[in-house]
Design an enzyme around this catalytic site. Structure first.
Site, PDB file in Angstrom:
ATOM      1  N   THR A  18      -0.517  -0.175  -5.235  1.00 25.45           N
ATOM      2  CA  THR A  18      -1.211   1.026  -4.759  1.00 25.45           C
ATOM      3  C   THR A  18      -2.257   1.403  -5.798  1.00 25.45           C
ATOM      4  O   THR A  18      -1.950   1.463  -6.984  1.00 25.45           O
ATOM      5  CB  THR A  18      -0.204   2.190  -4.586  1.00 25.45           C
ATOM      6  OG1 THR A  18       0.787   1.805  -3.634  1.00 25.45           O
ATOM      7  CG2 THR A  18      -0.897   3.451  -4.109  1.00 25.45           C
ATOM      8  N   THR A  64       0.835  -1.200   0.000  1.00 29.07           N
ATOM      9  CA  THR A  64       0.000   0.000   0.000  1.00 29.07           C
ATOM     10  C   THR A  64       0.867   1.245   0.000  1.00 29.07           C
ATOM     11  O   THR A  64       2.090   1.153  -0.020  1.00 29.07           O
ATOM     12  CB  THR A  64      -0.928  -0.002   1.236  1.00 29.07           C
ATOM     13  OG1 THR A  64      -1.961   0.935   1.021  1.00 29.07           O
ATOM     14  CG2 THR A  64      -0.188   0.330   2.503  1.00 29.07           C
ATOM     15  N   CYS A 123       3.215   2.511  -8.612  1.00 30.42           N
ATOM     16  CA  CYS A 123       3.302   1.279  -7.814  1.00 30.42           C
ATOM     17  C   CYS A 123       2.114   0.361  -8.095  1.00 30.42           C
ATOM     18  O   CYS A 123       0.962   0.767  -7.923  1.00 30.42           O
ATOM     19  CB  CYS A 123       3.351   1.641  -6.329  1.00 30.42           C
ATOM     20  SG  CYS A 123       3.382   0.197  -5.243  1.00 30.42           S
ATOM     21  N   GLY A 138       0.172   5.863  -6.935  1.00 30.35           N
ATOM     22  CA  GLY A 138      -0.745   4.908  -7.550  1.00 30.35           C
ATOM     23  C   GLY A 138      -0.498   4.703  -9.032  1.00 30.35           C
ATOM     24  O   GLY A 138      -0.756   3.625  -9.573  1.00 30.35           O
TER      25      GLY A 138
END
Length: 175
Positions: free
Chosen positions: A164, A2, A161, A158
């Site tokens: 994410t 995350t 990754c 986001g």
């Protein structure tokens, strides 16, 4: 994993995180709430790592806050000590960002309690370095609010990754 990021700026502290829960290479859930308020809404927390582990740590940290009348640093140090030394807790795999109106910290299972650099930016998780880099650039080069910086940093993380996503939970406190 995350991405969790925290920015403190102009009398505000903001903690935000994405909502993706992954099991190996599979996305299991896209809208998990990894950022929460504790201690009657006076403390913001965000976790990276195992979801079940994080809920255990949230409960334990809230008990520490109650025991120490909301004193963030003392509660964090006590949680880190117990996390490091307790046989069952030692197996928990997560990291926490915690923040109140005056300070922000990272707590790890190794017993570390980390305070931020002068820029008051913290980030953890698989996309943490991307979010940290983005937030530092935005703090240094813009007049954006803490919330806007967290939103943009999470978006950048986001986009880069794979662990994410772009579903965000954001909480803020003002002085």
């Amino acid at each position: 994993m995350t991405t969790i990021v925290s920015v403190r700026r102009k009398g505000q502290v903001v903690v935000g995180g994405d909502g993706q829960v992954s099991l190996g290479n599979t996305v299991m859930k896209g809208n998990a709430r990894k950022v929460r308020r504790l201690y009657n809404g006076k403390v913001l927390t965000g976790f990276a790592g195992g979801t079940a582990d994080a809920f255990t740590l949230f409960e334990l940290f809230e008990r520490k806050l109650e025991m120490h009348q909301g004193h963030l640093l003392k509660s964090a140090v006590e949680l880190a000590k117990e996390w490091r030394t307790d046989r069952a807790l030692r197996r928990l795999e997560a990291m926490l960002i915690v923040a109140d109106k005056t300070e922000s910290l990272i707590i790890t299972g190794n017993g570390d309690v980390v305070q931020p650099e002068e820029d008051q930016i913290l980030a953890i998780g698989s996309g943490g370095n991307y979010a940290l880099s983005a937030a530092r650039a935005l703090v240094e080069n813009t007049d954006l609010s803490a919330r806007e910086i967290v939103e943009k940093s999470l978006k950048i993380a986001g986009d880069i990754c794979v662990f994410t996503n772009l579903t965000h939970t954001i909480e803020e406190l003002s002085e």
